[in-house]
Write an enzyme that holds these catalytic residues in place. Structure first.
Site, PDB file in Angstrom:
ATOM      1  N   GLU A 111       0.854  -1.201   0.000  1.00  0.00           N
ATOM      2  CA  GLU A 111       0.000   0.000   0.000  1.00  0.00           C
ATOM      3  C   GLU A 111       0.879   1.237   0.000  1.00  0.00           C
ATOM      4  O   GLU A 111       2.093   1.150   0.229  1.00  0.00           O
ATOM      5  CB  GLU A 111      -0.971  -0.024   1.190  1.00  0.00           C
ATOM      6  CG  GLU A 111      -2.036  -1.107   1.024  1.00  0.00           C
ATOM      7  CD  GLU A 111      -3.093  -1.112   2.109  1.00  0.00           C
ATOM      8  OE1 GLU A 111      -3.198  -0.131   2.869  1.00  0.00           O
ATOM      9  OE2 GLU A 111      -3.810  -2.110   2.204  1.00  0.00           O
ATOM     10  N   HIS A 222      -9.430   9.845   2.238  1.00  0.00           N
ATOM     11  CA  HIS A 222      -9.022   8.735   1.375  1.00  0.00           C
ATOM     12  C   HIS A 222      -9.231   9.160  -0.069  1.00  0.00           C
ATOM     13  O   HIS A 222     -10.247   9.791  -0.384  1.00  0.00           O
ATOM     14  CB  HIS A 222      -9.853   7.495   1.703  1.00  0.00           C
ATOM     15  CG  HIS A 222      -9.248   6.223   1.190  1.00  0.00           C
ATOM     16  ND1 HIS A 222      -9.254   5.885  -0.140  1.00  0.00           N
ATOM     17  CD2 HIS A 222      -8.592   5.220   1.833  1.00  0.00           C
ATOM     18  CE1 HIS A 222      -8.641   4.715  -0.287  1.00  0.00           C
ATOM     19  NE2 HIS A 222      -8.225   4.294   0.899  1.00  0.00           N
ATOM     20  N   ARG A 266      -1.150   9.199   1.197  1.00  0.00           N
ATOM     21  CA  ARG A 266      -2.589   9.282   0.942  1.00  0.00           C
ATOM     22  C   ARG A 266      -3.093  10.714   0.775  1.00  0.00           C
ATOM     23  O   ARG A 266      -3.939  10.994  -0.071  1.00  0.00           O
ATOM     24  CB  ARG A 266      -3.301   8.601   2.114  1.00  0.00           C
ATOM     25  CG  ARG A 266      -4.714   8.261   1.866  1.00  0.00           C
ATOM     26  CD  ARG A 266      -5.238   7.409   2.998  1.00  0.00           C
ATOM     27  NE  ARG A 266      -4.927   6.001   2.812  1.00  0.00           N
ATOM     28  CZ  ARG A 266      -5.305   5.058   3.656  1.00  0.00           C
ATOM     29  NH1 ARG A 266      -5.983   5.353   4.730  1.00  0.00           N
ATOM     30  NH2 ARG A 266      -5.006   3.792   3.431  1.00  0.00           N
ATOM     31  N   HIS A 327     -11.869   9.963   5.956  1.00  0.00           N
ATOM     32  CA  HIS A 327     -11.632   8.542   6.215  1.00  0.00           C
ATOM     33  C   HIS A 327     -11.190   8.262   7.652  1.00  0.00           C
ATOM     34  O   HIS A 327     -11.608   7.270   8.243  1.00  0.00           O
ATOM     35  CB  HIS A 327     -10.559   8.065   5.237  1.00  0.00           C
ATOM     36  CG  HIS A 327     -10.264   6.605   5.307  1.00  0.00           C
ATOM     37  ND1 HIS A 327     -11.226   5.639   5.075  1.00  0.00           N
ATOM     38  CD2 HIS A 327      -9.106   5.924   5.569  1.00  0.00           C
ATOM     39  CE1 HIS A 327     -10.677   4.440   5.196  1.00  0.00           C
ATOM     40  NE2 HIS A 327      -9.406   4.585   5.508  1.00  0.00           N
ATOM     41  N   ARG A 362      -1.650   9.335   8.793  1.00  0.00           N
ATOM     42  CA  ARG A 362      -1.481   7.915   9.127  1.00  0.00           C
ATOM     43  C   ARG A 362      -1.015   7.116   7.916  1.00  0.00           C
ATOM     44  O   ARG A 362      -1.557   7.242   6.825  1.00  0.00           O
ATOM     45  CB  ARG A 362      -2.811   7.344   9.632  1.00  0.00           C
ATOM     46  CG  ARG A 362      -2.771   5.859   9.912  1.00  0.00           C
ATOM     47  CD  ARG A 362      -4.065   5.384  10.511  1.00  0.00           C
ATOM     48  NE  ARG A 362      -5.191   5.567   9.631  1.00  0.00           N
ATOM     49  CZ  ARG A 362      -5.528   4.723   8.660  1.00  0.00           C
ATOM     50  NH1 ARG A 362      -4.799   3.640   8.419  1.00  0.00           N
ATOM     51  NH2 ARG A 362      -6.589   4.961   7.923  1.00  0.00           N
TER      52      ARG A 362
HETATM   53  C1  SIN Z   1      -7.707   1.040   2.460  1.00  0.00           C
HETATM   54  O1  SIN Z   1      -7.940  -0.158   2.389  1.00  0.00           O
HETATM   55  O2  SIN Z   1      -7.389   1.749   1.517  1.00  0.00           O
HETATM   56  C2  SIN Z   1      -7.838   1.702   3.796  1.00  0.00           C
HETATM   57  C3  SIN Z   1      -6.856   1.140   4.708  1.00  0.00           C
HETATM   58  C4  SIN Z   1      -6.532   2.136   5.756  1.00  0.00           C
HETATM   59  O3  SIN Z   1      -7.304   3.070   5.993  1.00  0.00           O
HETATM   60  O4  SIN Z   1      -5.456   2.036   6.319  1.00  0.00           O
END
Ligand code: SIN
Length: 512
Positions: A111, A222, A266, A327, A362
């Protein structure tokens, strides 16, 4: 025997409850919905932790600190990444079946802003649901008392320390200690990935009890919520598997904002999406996952696949419309490394808490980990702590704001105000406007639902904190302030070209 009331039944609350019981406490879990109705249940991407020899806790810590813009509490980060692997083992022991590869190792997703693939997942993209189910079973098996459909109104203070809670129906539950684990406050915003219950109840109750809060200006947006039908998260893991972001012209724009493109931090990707949307009159950008193919999408992301197809879209064949949405709240009730707040006998864990691990932003998939690590620590601390000292309670109040002629209070009006004036991009005039309107609504009083009162109080603190932080850092972006902390190419967004908050291309999708 120490009696403990835990408010909230997601991963943080249930982990705290289990550890408290395992350390000799008598625990009651109180939750405003049914036990599994939590934010945790909706978590998709997974839980980040070091579980492979190709990874190190130093690398996980470095990624966490970089994402946090250097505002993280380093001691908290060390605890998070250092104790993460043990908490993963515990979750496995409690029955969580994480996905594994052909060799039997944990299957690890990549990620944004992670140096290596380290995100464990379950049921493809149903990680939160798997954890919720296993912990719910564990709590039942441990005989922990559960009170469902019981809404927290306030923490009861006895001689300056927490002595229980009062419910919205007036009932009081007395206890030696209270652990707040009610999640975040995504419902502050017109567009959010959070469920309806994310109304900041624990944070608001802690504020009213005089507990210190911090970092509330740091709201994570997000980048990719589905922009058709009810808001629905499309996990970052989809981009981690190779999906890209394109505008109406099919142009891949994310590298203009950051050298890591779609896998930049993010906040950078969210603002880059907002900028691209503004440039096309508010129409959503598109997430192109076609490269993954129908079989892989259905197997790796079954939950998202079903949600996408339920909206009549075929993401194996065409890019799908997505938009940024609120988010996660990095700030919250200030705690030490064991969940203790500044009010004796009152603890906070998970998204409700401000442990300092996240700093200004975060790192993806660190939230479930934080809840597991600090939930366990709080559950153990509450069993150890004795004779909480009596402390004078200092109630925090937002800075006064000039009164304005505000429209009548409605939750939707508050959410629109926060989206427009305290959202992805902020500037002094908008924040002042928001502060004045929120102050007018507060002053007006009247009979509001408990959750609306909570949202209003938390909103005032978010806006107050955002007004005070005049420079951009992490998820807090000031178009009128100094920049440069979020990424080398993350250029300003003029407020005139703000994201499509008020002019959504899919009003039915984005209306609250
Ligand atoms: C996601 O799956 O994109 C969200 C995961 C997160 O908020 O850490």
């Amino acid at each position: 025997m120490t009696t403990v009331v835990v408010v909230g039944s997601g991963i943080a609350g249930l982990t705290a409850a289990l550890h408290a019981v395992e350390n000799g406490c008598r625990v009651t879990v109180v939750t405003k919905g049914a036990l599994p109705d939590t934010n945790t249940r909706w978590a998709q991407g997974g839980i980040a932790a070091v579980t492979h020899s190709a990874d190190t806790v130093a690398s996980h810590a470095a990624d966490t600190l970089t994402a946090g813009g250097g505002l993280n509490d380093t001691a908290a980060v060390d605890v998070l990444v250092g104790e993460g692997p043990a908490r993963i083992a515990e979750l496995v022991d409690r029955g969580v079946v994480f996905d594994r590869d052909a060799d039997g190792d944990f299957s690890r997703g990549l990620e944004a802003a992670h140096a290596v693939a380290r995100v464990l997942h379950a049921g493809g993209d149903a990680t939160g649901a798997a954890i919720q189910a296993a912990l719910g079973d564990a709590v039942r098996a441990a005989g922990i008392r559960v009170r469902e459909h019981a809404l927290l109104r306030d923490v009861v203070l006895v001689d300056g320390r927490a002595g229980g809670i009062e419910l919205a129906d007036g009932e009081t539950i007395l206890a030696d200690a209270v652990i707040l684990a009610t999640g975040g406050a995504g419902q502050l915003y017109a567009h959010t990935t959070n469920p309806l219950g994310a109304t900041g109840d624990g944070i608001a109750a802690a504020i009213r009890a005089g507990a210190a809060v911090a970092d509330l200006e740091f709201v994570q947006f997000h980048p990719t919520a589905l922009a058709v039908g009810a808001p629905f998260l499309v996990s970052e893991a989809v981009r981690g598997e190779g999906a890209t972001l394109v505008d109406d012209a099919g142009r891949r724009f994310a590298f203009e904002a950051h050298p890591d493109g779609e896998l930049a931090p993010r906040d950078v990707v969210a603002r880059s999406n907002a900028r691209a949307m503004a440039a096309q009159d508010g129409r959503p950008v598109r997430l192109d996952a076609t490269v993954l193919g129908a079989e892989r999408l259905a197997q790796r992301f079954p939950t998202i696949d079903a949600a996408v197809r339920a909206r009549g879209l075929d993401w194996a064949r065409e890019p799908i419309p997505v938009t940024p949405a609120a988010h996660y709240l990095m700030g919250g009730v200030v705690t030490d490394l064991d969940g203790r707040t500044t009010v004796p006998g009152l603890y906070a864990v998970g998204e409700t808490a401000r442990t300092g691990v996240h700093g200004a932003n975060r790192l993806a998939s660190n939230s479930l980990l934080e809840a597991a690590v600090f939930g366990a620590r709080a559950g153990e601390a509450v069993a150890r702590d004795r004779g909480w000292p009596v402390a004078p309670v200092r109630r925090a109040a937002p800075a006064p704001a000039a009164a304005v002629d505000a429209p009548p209070f409605a939750r939707a009006a508050l959410q629109r105000l926060m989206w427009a004036d305290a959202g992805l991009v902020r500037e002094a005039a908008g924040l002042d406007r928001a502060a004045a309107t929120l102050a007018a609504w507060s002053a007006r009083g009247g009979a509001r639902e408990v959750e609306d009162d909570n949202l209003l109080l938390v909103a005032r603190h978010v806006v107050d904190a955002a007004r005070r932080r005049t420079a951009s850092v992490g998820a807090h972006f000031r178009s009128d302030g100094q920049h440069g902390t979020s990424g080398p190419h993350d250029t300003d967004i003029a407020l005139a070209a703000a994201p499509a908050a008020s002019t959504p291309a899919h009003p039915e999708a984005l209306a609250c």
